[in-house]
Design a protein around this motif. Structure first.
Motif, PDB file in Angstrom:
ATOM      1  N   VAL A   1       0.708  -1.237  -0.024  1.00  0.00           N
ATOM      2  CA  VAL A   1       0.088   0.070  -0.148  1.00  0.00           C
ATOM      3  C   VAL A   1       0.831   1.283  -0.061  1.00  0.00           C
ATOM      4  CG1 VAL A   1      -1.677   1.275   1.296  1.00  0.00           C
ATOM      5  CG2 VAL A   1      -2.134  -1.097   0.955  1.00  0.00           C
ATOM      6  N   LEU A   2       1.831   1.387   0.840  1.00  0.00           N
ATOM      7  CA  LEU A   2       2.747   2.589   0.883  1.00  0.00           C
ATOM      8  C   LEU A   2       3.350   2.614  -0.457  1.00  0.00           C
ATOM      9  CD1 LEU A   2       4.654   1.660   4.169  1.00  0.00           C
ATOM     10  CD2 LEU A   2       2.945   3.485   3.903  1.00  0.00           C
ATOM     11  N   ALA A   3       3.910   1.477  -1.134  1.00  0.00           N
ATOM     12  CA  ALA A   3       4.548   1.588  -2.636  1.00  0.00           C
ATOM     13  C   ALA A   3       3.743   2.246  -3.506  1.00  0.00           C
ATOM     14  CB  ALA A   3       5.079   0.394  -2.729  1.00  0.00           C
ATOM     15  N   ARG A   4       2.424   1.502  -3.653  1.00  0.00           N
ATOM     16  CA  ARG A   4       1.322   2.113  -4.580  1.00  0.00           C
ATOM     17  C   ARG A   4       0.861   3.386  -4.104  1.00  0.00           C
ATOM     18  NH1 ARG A   4      -2.351  -2.800  -5.861  1.00  0.00           N
ATOM     19  NH2 ARG A   4      -0.803  -4.462  -6.384  1.00  0.00           N
ATOM     20  N   THR A   5       0.807   3.864  -3.225  1.00  0.00           N
ATOM     21  CA  THR A   5       0.125   5.376  -2.970  1.00  0.00           C
ATOM     22  C   THR A   5       1.009   6.355  -2.815  1.00  0.00           C
ATOM     23  OG1 THR A   5       0.162   5.039  -0.786  1.00  0.00           O
ATOM     24  CG2 THR A   5      -1.830   4.021  -1.632  1.00  0.00           C
ATOM     25  N   GLY A   6       2.285   6.023  -2.504  1.00  0.00           N
ATOM     26  CA  GLY A   6       3.319   7.071  -2.115  1.00  0.00           C
ATOM     27  C   GLY A   6       3.037   7.810  -0.841  1.00  0.00           C
ATOM     28  N   LEU A   7       2.064   7.603  -0.248  1.00  0.00           N
ATOM     29  CA  LEU A   7       1.744   8.040   1.575  1.00  0.00           C
ATOM     30  C   LEU A   7       2.613   7.382   2.437  1.00  0.00           C
ATOM     31  CD1 LEU A   7      -2.118   7.926   1.067  1.00  0.00           C
ATOM     32  CD2 LEU A   7      -0.663   9.777   0.381  1.00  0.00           C
ATOM     33  N   SER A   8       2.781   8.165   3.413  1.00  0.00           N
ATOM     34  CA  SER A   8       3.647   7.461   4.691  1.00  0.00           C
ATOM     35  C   SER A   8       2.573   6.558   5.385  1.00  0.00           C
ATOM     36  CB  SER A   8       4.062   8.775   5.278  1.00  0.00           C
ATOM     37  OG  SER A   8       3.022   9.357   5.889  1.00  0.00           O
ATOM     38  N   ARG A   9       3.264   6.045   6.303  1.00  0.00           N
ATOM     39  CA  ARG A   9       2.517   5.004   7.098  1.00  0.00           C
ATOM     40  C   ARG A   9       1.491   6.114   7.951  1.00  0.00           C
ATOM     41  NH1 ARG A   9       3.806   0.079  10.031  1.00  0.00           N
ATOM     42  NH2 ARG A   9       2.647  -0.026  11.858  1.00  0.00           N
ATOM     43  N   SER A  10       2.133   7.096   8.588  1.00  0.00           N
ATOM     44  CA  SER A  10       1.106   7.898   9.608  1.00  0.00           C
ATOM     45  C   SER A  10      -0.026   8.678   8.576  1.00  0.00           C
ATOM     46  CB  SER A  10       1.953   8.773  10.221  1.00  0.00           C
ATOM     47  OG  SER A  10       2.756   9.787   9.363  1.00  0.00           O
TER      48      SER A  10
END
Length: 69
Positions: free
Chosen positions: A12-21
């Motif tokens: 999910v992090l890799a696909r969205t480019g969002l941080s965990r927080s």
């Protein structure tokens, strides 16, 4: 129809480019798909939910709300 896979946080992090927080903040706000429990210590996301969010993050809403539209 292709079976809906469960994807883990790293994907999910890799696909969205969002941080965990940011992902967890957006889940709390209701603007990102919530994870589902897959074991006692594990969770993941339905790949289709994350793909819907990626396609249109500004107007994403949980399925049960958008189904009525």
């Amino acid at each position: 129809m292709r079976e809906d896979r469960i994807i883990r946080l790293k994907t999910v992090l890799a696909r969205t480019g969002l941080s965990r927080s940011t992902i967890y903040r957006k889940i709390a706000e209701g603007t990102f798909p919530p994870q589902i429990r897959i074991s006692v210590n594990g969770s993941g996301w339905h790949e289709s939910d994350v793909n819907r969010w990626i396609a249109d993050p500004a107007s994403w809403r949980p399925k049960h709300e958008s189904d009525a539209a």
